[in-house]
Design a protein around this motif. Structure first.
Motif, PDB file in Angstrom:
ATOM      1  N   UNK A  37      48.894  23.728  43.717  1.00 22.28           N
ATOM      2  CA  UNK A  37      47.533  22.634  43.238  1.00 22.28           C
ATOM      3  C   UNK A  37      47.189  22.949  41.986  1.00 22.28           C
ATOM      4  N   UNK A  38      46.621  21.677  41.214  1.00 23.74           N
ATOM      5  CA  UNK A  38      46.047  21.846  39.903  1.00 23.74           C
ATOM      6  C   UNK A  38      44.579  21.712  39.988  1.00 23.74           C
ATOM      7  N   UNK A  39      44.137  22.735  39.129  1.00 27.38           N
ATOM      8  CA  UNK A  39      42.717  23.119  39.411  1.00 27.38           C
ATOM      9  C   UNK A  39      42.007  22.915  37.693  1.00 27.38           C
ATOM     10  N   UNK A  40      40.770  22.643  37.827  1.00 31.31           N
ATOM     11  CA  UNK A  40      40.181  23.068  36.663  1.00 31.31           C
ATOM     12  C   UNK A  40      38.600  23.665  36.782  1.00 31.31           C
ATOM     13  N   UNK A  41      38.174  24.087  35.699  1.00 31.70           N
ATOM     14  CA  UNK A  41      36.763  24.795  35.893  1.00 31.70           C
ATOM     15  C   UNK A  41      36.241  24.497  34.375  1.00 31.70           C
ATOM     16  N   UNK A  42      34.841  24.738  34.809  1.00 36.29           N
ATOM     17  CA  UNK A  42      34.048  24.800  33.285  1.00 36.29           C
ATOM     18  C   UNK A  42      34.122  26.233  32.696  1.00 36.29           C
ATOM     19  N   UNK A  43      34.513  26.112  31.308  1.00 37.86           N
ATOM     20  CA  UNK A  43      34.531  27.525  30.510  1.00 37.86           C
ATOM     21  C   UNK A  43      33.365  27.743  30.085  1.00 37.86           C
ATOM     22  N   UNK A  44      32.994  28.733  29.720  1.00 39.07           N
ATOM     23  CA  UNK A  44      31.725  29.294  29.177  1.00 39.07           C
ATOM     24  C   UNK A  44      30.515  29.566  29.867  1.00 39.07           C
ATOM     25  N   UNK A  45      30.731  29.561  31.494  1.00 36.16           N
ATOM     26  CA  UNK A  45      29.756  29.432  32.186  1.00 36.16           C
ATOM     27  C   UNK A  45      29.283  30.970  32.901  1.00 36.16           C
ATOM     28  N   UNK A  46      30.304  31.802  32.519  1.00 37.00           N
ATOM     29  CA  UNK A  46      29.989  33.055  32.895  1.00 37.00           C
ATOM     30  C   UNK A  46      30.827  33.561  33.912  1.00 37.00           C
ATOM     31  N   UNK A  47      31.316  32.722  35.034  1.00 43.99           N
ATOM     32  CA  UNK A  47      32.039  32.993  36.189  1.00 43.99           C
ATOM     33  C   UNK A  47      32.885  31.440  36.298  1.00 43.99           C
ATOM     34  N   UNK A  48      34.123  31.966  37.134  1.00 40.45           N
ATOM     35  CA  UNK A  48      34.926  30.737  37.218  1.00 40.45           C
ATOM     36  C   UNK A  48      34.807  30.068  38.707  1.00 40.45           C
ATOM     37  N   UNK A  49      34.325  28.855  38.902  1.00 38.70           N
ATOM     38  CA  UNK A  49      34.250  27.964  40.066  1.00 38.70           C
ATOM     39  C   UNK A  49      35.109  26.698  39.905  1.00 38.70           C
ATOM     40  N   UNK A  50      36.365  27.157  40.353  1.00 35.94           N
ATOM     41  CA  UNK A  50      37.398  26.142  40.328  1.00 35.94           C
ATOM     42  C   UNK A  50      37.373  24.805  41.160  1.00 35.94           C
ATOM     43  N   UNK A  51      37.641  23.685  40.612  1.00 30.48           N
ATOM     44  CA  UNK A  51      37.567  22.426  41.315  1.00 30.48           C
ATOM     45  C   UNK A  51      39.022  21.977  41.363  1.00 30.48           C
ATOM     46  N   UNK A  52      39.496  21.405  42.688  1.00 27.03           N
ATOM     47  CA  UNK A  52      40.816  20.935  42.724  1.00 27.03           C
ATOM     48  C   UNK A  52      40.774  19.806  42.158  1.00 27.03           C
TER      49      UNK A  52
END
Length: 122
Positions: free
Chosen positions: A94-109
């Protein structure tokens, strides 16, 4: 660092006409996302700040919000710099993304598989 899964993924990306692709999105504010995908030569450096730090130390962890050991960055959103990454634990990749610079990673598919993503990459 290049295991069998990564070899498969990089080989599929190399089949594209360009490493710079436009992906259409269903969002009322934007119509498409410009993504730069890493070439084989860029791949290891592309992991810096996500999987490893500049000294080669692992940045992965098992806690919620940590970058996971099975995530590999394959590119980034050219507008905002968010990573585009693959989960090799799932063999559909699966290809994911996440907002960088937030302090933690919350991936979205973004796409349920690498193959679906590549169909939409132009």
């Amino acid at each position: 660092m290049l295991n069998e899964d990564i070899e498969i993924i990089l080989s599929k990306i190399e089949e594209l006409e360009s490493y710079d692709v436009e992906i259409e999105v269903d969002d009322s504010e934007i119509e498409s996302i410009s993504i730069h995908l890493f070439s084989r030569e860029e791949f290891e450096e592309g992991q810096l700040g996500y999987r490893i730090d500049e000294d080669g130390n692992s940045l992965t962890g098992d806690n919620e919000g940590d970058w996971k050991e099975n995530w590999y960055v394959i590119g980034y959103d050219e507008l905002v710099g968010d990573p585009i990454f693959i989960d090799i634990k799932n063999k559909n990749y699966p290809v994911l993304t996440a907002i960088h610079g937030e302090g933690d990673w919350e991936p979205e598919v973004m796409y349920s598989s690498l193959y679906e993503f590549l169909e939409y990459a132009s």
